[in-house]
Design a protein around this motif. Sequence first.
Motif, PDB file in Angstrom:
ATOM      1  N   ASP A 110      15.294  -3.345  -3.580  1.00 15.81           N
ATOM      2  CA  ASP A 110      14.173  -3.618  -4.474  1.00 15.81           C
ATOM      3  C   ASP A 110      12.874  -3.958  -3.746  1.00 15.81           C
ATOM      4  O   ASP A 110      11.958  -4.535  -4.335  1.00 15.81           O
ATOM      5  N   ALA A 111      12.775  -3.601  -2.492  1.00 13.23           N
ATOM      6  CA  ALA A 111      11.563  -3.904  -1.735  1.00 13.23           C
ATOM      7  C   ALA A 111      10.395  -3.025  -2.189  1.00 13.23           C
ATOM      8  O   ALA A 111      10.543  -1.827  -2.388  1.00 13.23           O
ATOM      9  N   VAL A 112       9.235  -3.642  -2.384  1.00 12.65           N
ATOM     10  CA  VAL A 112       7.991  -2.903  -2.581  1.00 12.65           C
ATOM     11  C   VAL A 112       7.454  -2.592  -1.192  1.00 12.65           C
ATOM     12  O   VAL A 112       7.317  -3.480  -0.357  1.00 12.65           O
ATOM     13  N   ARG A 113       7.154  -1.338  -0.934  1.00 12.82           N
ATOM     14  CA  ARG A 113       6.817  -0.967   0.434  1.00 12.82           C
ATOM     15  C   ARG A 113       5.743   0.112   0.452  1.00 12.82           C
ATOM     16  O   ARG A 113       5.799   1.080  -0.301  1.00 12.82           O
ATOM     17  N   VAL A 114       4.745  -0.082   1.320  1.00 12.19           N
ATOM     18  CA  VAL A 114       3.721   0.931   1.559  1.00 12.19           C
ATOM     19  C   VAL A 114       3.568   1.089   3.063  1.00 12.19           C
ATOM     20  O   VAL A 114       3.355   0.102   3.776  1.00 12.19           O
ATOM     21  N   VAL A 115       3.719   2.313   3.548  1.00 13.82           N
ATOM     22  CA  VAL A 115       3.526   2.600   4.971  1.00 13.82           C
ATOM     23  C   VAL A 115       2.431   3.647   5.087  1.00 13.82           C
ATOM     24  O   VAL A 115       2.519   4.720   4.480  1.00 13.82           O
ATOM     25  N   VAL A 116       1.394   3.341   5.853  1.00 14.40           N
ATOM     26  CA  VAL A 116       0.314   4.287   6.096  1.00 14.40           C
ATOM     27  C   VAL A 116       0.505   4.859   7.486  1.00 14.40           C
ATOM     28  O   VAL A 116       0.540   4.120   8.478  1.00 14.40           O
ATOM     29  N   GLU A 117       0.639   6.162   7.562  1.00 11.79           N
ATOM     30  CA  GLU A 117       1.003   6.824   8.813  1.00 11.79           C
ATOM     31  C   GLU A 117       0.092   6.431   9.979  1.00 11.79           C
ATOM     32  O   GLU A 117       0.566   6.093  11.071  1.00 11.79           O
ATOM     33  N   LYS A 118      -1.213   6.448   9.767  1.00 11.67           N
ATOM     34  CA  LYS A 118      -2.139   6.217  10.879  1.00 11.67           C
ATOM     35  C   LYS A 118      -2.109   4.781  11.387  1.00 11.67           C
ATOM     36  O   LYS A 118      -2.617   4.489  12.461  1.00 11.67           O
ATOM     37  N   GLN A 119      -1.495   3.876  10.612  1.00 16.43           N
ATOM     38  CA  GLN A 119      -1.389   2.480  11.035  1.00 16.43           C
ATOM     39  C   GLN A 119       0.015   2.118  11.504  1.00 16.43           C
ATOM     40  O   GLN A 119       0.269   0.988  11.882  1.00 16.43           O
TER      41      GLN A 119
ATOM     42  N   PRO B 136      13.946   3.487 -13.649  1.00 12.21           N
ATOM     43  CA  PRO B 136      15.149   2.647 -13.736  1.00 12.21           C
ATOM     44  C   PRO B 136      15.790   2.361 -12.389  1.00 12.21           C
ATOM     45  O   PRO B 136      16.245   1.247 -12.138  1.00 12.21           O
ATOM     46  N   LEU B 137      15.848   3.369 -11.503  1.00 14.64           N
ATOM     47  CA  LEU B 137      16.401   3.164 -10.157  1.00 14.64           C
ATOM     48  C   LEU B 137      15.381   3.540  -9.089  1.00 14.64           C
ATOM     49  O   LEU B 137      15.708   4.110  -8.061  1.00 14.64           O
ATOM     50  N   GLY B 138      14.124   3.178  -9.329  1.00 16.34           N
ATOM     51  CA  GLY B 138      13.106   3.277  -8.309  1.00 16.34           C
ATOM     52  C   GLY B 138      12.399   4.615  -8.206  1.00 16.34           C
ATOM     53  O   GLY B 138      12.830   5.632  -8.745  1.00 16.34           O
ATOM     54  N   GLU B 139      11.281   4.563  -7.482  1.00 18.03           N
ATOM     55  CA  GLU B 139      10.488   5.750  -7.175  1.00 18.03           C
ATOM     56  C   GLU B 139       9.925   5.604  -5.769  1.00 18.03           C
ATOM     57  O   GLU B 139       9.545   4.513  -5.348  1.00 18.03           O
ATOM     58  N   GLU B 140       9.856   6.701  -5.051  1.00 17.05           N
ATOM     59  CA  GLU B 140       9.173   6.719  -3.758  1.00 17.05           C
ATOM     60  C   GLU B 140       8.432   8.039  -3.642  1.00 17.05           C
ATOM     61  O   GLU B 140       8.844   9.053  -4.205  1.00 17.05           O
ATOM     62  N   PHE B 141       7.327   8.008  -2.910  1.00 13.00           N
ATOM     63  CA  PHE B 141       6.589   9.255  -2.724  1.00 13.00           C
ATOM     64  C   PHE B 141       5.825   9.234  -1.409  1.00 13.00           C
ATOM     65  O   PHE B 141       5.501   8.182  -0.850  1.00 13.00           O
ATOM     66  N   TRP B 142       5.566  10.447  -0.928  1.00 11.33           N
ATOM     67  CA  TRP B 142       4.761  10.686   0.264  1.00 11.33           C
ATOM     68  C   TRP B 142       3.555  11.515  -0.184  1.00 11.33           C
ATOM     69  O   TRP B 142       3.722  12.551  -0.844  1.00 11.33           O
ATOM     70  N   VAL B 143       2.355  11.077   0.145  1.00  6.42           N
ATOM     71  CA  VAL B 143       1.148  11.796  -0.262  1.00  6.42           C
ATOM     72  C   VAL B 143       0.850  12.880   0.773  1.00  6.42           C
ATOM     73  O   VAL B 143       0.564  12.587   1.936  1.00  6.42           O
TER      74      VAL B 143
END
Length: 221
Positions: free
Chosen positions: A112-121, A57-64
């Motif tokens: 509401d931004a969809v965002r993916v950040v890959v550390e090595k890049q 409902p109010l988003g999700e974020e995660f770090w692998v």
Amino acid sequence: MDFSQAVTLPYQAERWQPSPAAGVWRYPLEREAAESGHVTSLVRFEPGAAFPEHAHPLGEEFWVLEGTFSDENGDHAAGSYVRHPPGSRHRAFSREGCVIFVKLNQFEPADDAVRVVVEKQGLWLTGEHGFRRLALHRYGGVNTSLLEFAEGGRFPACCYRDGLEILVLEGELSDGSARFGARSWLRLPPMSVPALQASGHTRLWVRTGHLTRARPVSQVM
């Protein structure tokens, strides 16, 4: 859930708990209700485990942290930061197994931004205080980033003013009386003045600026 209080949780392997889904384990850090609302936790998927489709409902974020996390949007390997906006849904699984650090229902509705950040890049910036920084997300004065200390050093005092949350990814932090190794979690309220020190090579997931207006939400996931 009292955001005015400091919480420091050294990692303890025995705190893992089974989730409603077979092969999926949780390590609770902060939780408003049993299966809804504001949640911060570590989650571990055994190889082949899956979590049923669910809403944010109010988003999700995660770090692998380890392995590869997968859903309908693709595969996310260790070192990936992913944000799903408010109102999103997905079914989560892992073919090889994984561990993630996840935060649920903590976004501003307009964030509401969809965002993916890959550390090595990512673009790492070197600071003047002996560490480098990788920005992950910024909205409304709230900043999420990685900090890396190559040879230890003092955590920057400017980060304490509006509240501070840290997950230790590698290495160790100390506040003078306690030591916090990998997977330890700290939440420090606005205007805290601890003297956190990184020992040797240390990497941290860090959020600042969010605890001045943090409020639990009570919406069903």
